[in-house]
Design a protein around this motif. Sequence first.
Motif, PDB file in Angstrom:
ATOM      1  N   ASP A 443      36.456   0.407 -20.041  1.00  0.00           N
ATOM      2  CA  ASP A 443      36.324  -0.993 -20.462  1.00  0.00           C
ATOM      3  C   ASP A 443      35.694  -1.099 -21.843  1.00  0.00           C
ATOM      4  OD1 ASP A 443      36.277  -3.946 -19.845  1.00  0.00           O
ATOM      5  OD2 ASP A 443      34.132  -3.586 -20.091  1.00  0.00           O
ATOM      6  N   LYS A 446      38.214  -0.064 -24.524  1.00  0.00           N
ATOM      7  CA  LYS A 446      39.221  -1.094 -24.749  1.00  0.00           C
ATOM      8  C   LYS A 446      38.693  -2.182 -25.683  1.00  0.00           C
ATOM      9  CE  LYS A 446      42.059  -4.501 -22.315  1.00  0.00           C
ATOM     10  NZ  LYS A 446      42.381  -5.105 -20.989  1.00  0.00           N
ATOM     11  N   GLN A 447      37.461  -2.630 -25.433  1.00  0.00           N
ATOM     12  CA  GLN A 447      36.876  -3.668 -26.295  1.00  0.00           C
ATOM     13  C   GLN A 447      36.710  -3.174 -27.735  1.00  0.00           C
ATOM     14  OE1 GLN A 447      33.501  -5.964 -24.532  1.00  0.00           O
ATOM     15  NE2 GLN A 447      33.708  -4.523 -22.825  1.00  0.00           N
ATOM     16  N   LYS A 449      38.402  -0.791 -29.240  1.00  0.00           N
ATOM     17  CA  LYS A 449      39.702  -0.617 -29.868  1.00  0.00           C
ATOM     18  C   LYS A 449      40.207  -1.960 -30.410  1.00  0.00           C
ATOM     19  CE  LYS A 449      42.521   2.007 -27.682  1.00  0.00           C
ATOM     20  NZ  LYS A 449      43.533   2.512 -26.714  1.00  0.00           N
ATOM     21  N   GLU A 450      40.022  -3.016 -29.639  1.00  0.00           N
ATOM     22  CA  GLU A 450      40.444  -4.340 -30.097  1.00  0.00           C
ATOM     23  C   GLU A 450      39.634  -4.778 -31.323  1.00  0.00           C
ATOM     24  OE1 GLU A 450      39.886  -6.756 -26.694  1.00  0.00           O
ATOM     25  OE2 GLU A 450      41.675  -6.020 -25.620  1.00  0.00           O
ATOM     26  N   ALA A 451      38.326  -4.461 -31.329  1.00  0.00           N
ATOM     27  CA  ALA A 451      37.497  -4.834 -32.477  1.00  0.00           C
ATOM     28  C   ALA A 451      37.902  -4.058 -33.724  1.00  0.00           C
ATOM     29  CB  ALA A 451      36.022  -4.588 -32.153  1.00  0.00           C
ATOM     30  N   GLU A 453      40.891  -2.955 -34.438  1.00  0.00           N
ATOM     31  CA  GLU A 453      42.155  -3.496 -34.930  1.00  0.00           C
ATOM     32  C   GLU A 453      41.958  -4.851 -35.599  1.00  0.00           C
ATOM     33  OE1 GLU A 453      44.508  -3.517 -31.413  1.00  0.00           O
ATOM     34  OE2 GLU A 453      45.190  -1.445 -31.659  1.00  0.00           O
ATOM     35  N   GLU A 454      41.021  -5.646 -35.077  1.00  0.00           N
ATOM     36  CA  GLU A 454      40.791  -6.975 -35.635  1.00  0.00           C
ATOM     37  C   GLU A 454      40.018  -6.919 -36.945  1.00  0.00           C
ATOM     38  OE1 GLU A 454      38.673 -11.223 -34.353  1.00  0.00           O
ATOM     39  OE2 GLU A 454      38.871  -9.560 -32.913  1.00  0.00           O
ATOM     40  N   ARG A 456      39.698  -4.374 -39.423  1.00  0.00           N
ATOM     41  CA  ARG A 456      40.087  -3.111 -40.055  1.00  0.00           C
ATOM     42  C   ARG A 456      39.260  -2.876 -41.326  1.00  0.00           C
ATOM     43  NH1 ARG A 456      44.666  -0.564 -38.369  1.00  0.00           N
ATOM     44  NH2 ARG A 456      45.932  -1.668 -36.826  1.00  0.00           N
ATOM     45  N   ALA A 500      31.416  -5.560 -28.685  1.00  0.00           N
ATOM     46  CA  ALA A 500      31.706  -5.256 -27.281  1.00  0.00           C
ATOM     47  C   ALA A 500      30.442  -5.467 -26.465  1.00  0.00           C
ATOM     48  CB  ALA A 500      32.208  -3.818 -27.132  1.00  0.00           C
ATOM     49  N   VAL A 688      42.586   4.153 -32.498  1.00  0.00           N
ATOM     50  CA  VAL A 688      43.539   3.056 -32.667  1.00  0.00           C
ATOM     51  C   VAL A 688      44.974   3.542 -32.529  1.00  0.00           C
ATOM     52  CG1 VAL A 688      44.398   1.348 -34.303  1.00  0.00           C
ATOM     53  CG2 VAL A 688      41.943   1.721 -34.085  1.00  0.00           C
TER      54      VAL A 688
END
Length: 771
Positions: A443, A446-447, A449-451, A453-454, A456, A500, A688
Amino acid sequence: MSIPSTIAEYLSCFSQELGDRILQIYPALQAPQDPVSERFKTLLRSPFAAQRLAVMGIVKRWHRDKAAAVIAECGTGKTLMALSAIHVRSAGRPYTALVMVPPNIVGKWCREVLITVPGARVFIIDGLRTPGQSGANPQGVNEVRYRNGRIVPEGLHTTLTDLRLRKNSKSARDRWQNICPGPSFFIVGRDRAKLSFFWKHCYAVAKSGPCLGTVINPDTGAPLIVNDERVLASEFEKIRRSEIIGDAADDRGKNRRAMYSPLWQADGGRIRRFAPLEFIGRYMPDFFDYGIADEVHELKGDTAQGNALGTMARSVDRIAVLTGTLMGGYADDLFNVLYRLEPHKMVTEGYEWGESGVRNFAESYGVLERVTIIAPEENACSKAKVTKQVKRKPGASPLLFGKFLMELGAFVSLEDISSELPAYREEVIGVDMDEPLAKAYADLEKQIKEALEEHRGNHSVISTALNALLAYPDRPYGFGDLIGTEYDPELHRRVPFLIAQTQDLSEDFVYAKERQLVECVKADLSRGRKCQIYAVYTAKRDVTRRLERVLSQEGIRVSILTAQVPPDQREAWYERELRNGMQVCVAHPRLVSVGMDLLWAPSIYFVQPGYSIYTLRQASRRSWRIGQRSNVVVRFLTYNETMQTSCLRLMGKKLLVSLAMEGKFSNEGLQGIEDDDDVLTAMARELVTQRGVGESASAVWKAVQEQHARLLPASTVPNEENREELVAEPFEEMVAGASTAASLVFGARLEKESPRRRPLVVEPDCQLSLF
């Protein structure tokens, strides 16, 4: 014979011819067949044959030039070689030597001098002031002696201000020779050597206008901008900030001469002090005959400690610098060191001191990458924004070695003396996470990885998030929310945002890696092998205290070495804890990565390796040194399918690159030279893009082990099937003058030998020259 398809195959195929050709073009100052000095027989300890070869090269170098370097791997005896070189060149005449070393090995250097050089007296420079003026801390110049295996303060107590006085003698040096007619060594920790005045930040805060409330430069009245962002007062750290102003057209379109604008000044409200080495450079320029600077790679920066090296080189007649790491992969790492040792040569080559000289040096001998970024036009009336960057890449031109290093340094590697060392092995132990930890980690990943990508390119996300992924599996509680910062163009400052949220798991549960560690440590202790454990997270998310609790619950006597132990007292701390029954020590690897001898711990565990190649290489070799009688095993514990595995795998690849920089080539290492990412950035990219998924860290480290196997004799690389670590037989006494080094044949593998020290007859033409 098949045609070589790679550089590694080419070098392996024609290594002998290349080696012969190099020796013809660049004859050595000291060849293996050349006679050595009879002065070696008067030393209290006799060097190995490879060490004597290097020492004679240094002595002959000193006959021609002022500076020489001993570039040797950890455990090859750099201290003994430097002391032997001074002893041989002195030819029985009295001399004075100034030694600047890391603070944690001042005591070790004192001991090494007293058990190596006959009739030597050793003095520690604790400060400039008179003894007794600063409370409990020792000051002045204090003599030490070797008593019952320990260094104790005993003998003469004086000060540098007194030593510079000639009084009734012809000179201060003649007066000292009457006091101490034999060899004398003055040893100073580099933290005390550079100890100069206190300083404080110097900036202003705008009280009106468009920059109201922001930090401004008092010389210009303009905001302080770093990376296109304004610097806040809260962001001033314990570093001296400065600006170069006037190097471009101002708002009025006029040019002016560039000017250095410091944002710091001397703090007149605090105690005034003078750096001991600065005092020596000003008032005692003819007092010392020899100078030694240990771990000189840590003095490469334009810092107070680095400048102290230049002051010492200017104050002595001959100087030797010691290092186990030639450079960090970049050519300009050597610029400041070379300029301090051989300024005349650097000026002759056309390089000036400062940033412009570093830039020109990197362009001549390094690898630079120029990146041009063209932003799209916002509208028909705007122009595209063009940004140009120059990035350093790993690599160095062979001309750098031929022009600067080949004449300066004596190169000694562990292969040269490996027949005198026991077996050494590194291995990776992968552990599967427990189910609750695996779910919480997935978990969190995942958080993050999203951060990534958002946001960069946001370094705060990379640093905070990836360090959390590395540390969370070993301490899955007390993390709280992970916060990053980004620049807000409207507020003109950095604002926080949530990266996260972490889950808090049980503190009392013993997790899988900890159970594996306990099992391995118990097995080692049952065979009489004490252990050193490394963990890199020791501050806010301290892992060392948890490891202490887990191991203590199993009846294991554990001690923790912290940064609160002063560097010059860490060796004594180890001795005291071992007398009290310590079986396992837990510490950050950086605390012992330089100069410490951990011969008592033949088993080393990295619970967290960190992401510094230099620290990992130094810390892993603390036990595998001359004097070790047991086989040494280094184990890396990691959770499978986590960022820990990715980090360890990338570290292994970077290590192969580092070996290639030192001439120990492998296919993967040569290919990896083109990759200039630091480990954190590489891990972020892999997270990523999912690149590297399924690639085993143990496979990469097996390649590193195979690389060591090709370089070292068969006797020093244990059989992988033989997991039981045997204790090597004690070393035999070495006969003075006997040749014991293995043959040094360029490109060839050394003969198989026992790890015991035995006399060996070496053919004169079988050794590779070290200069």
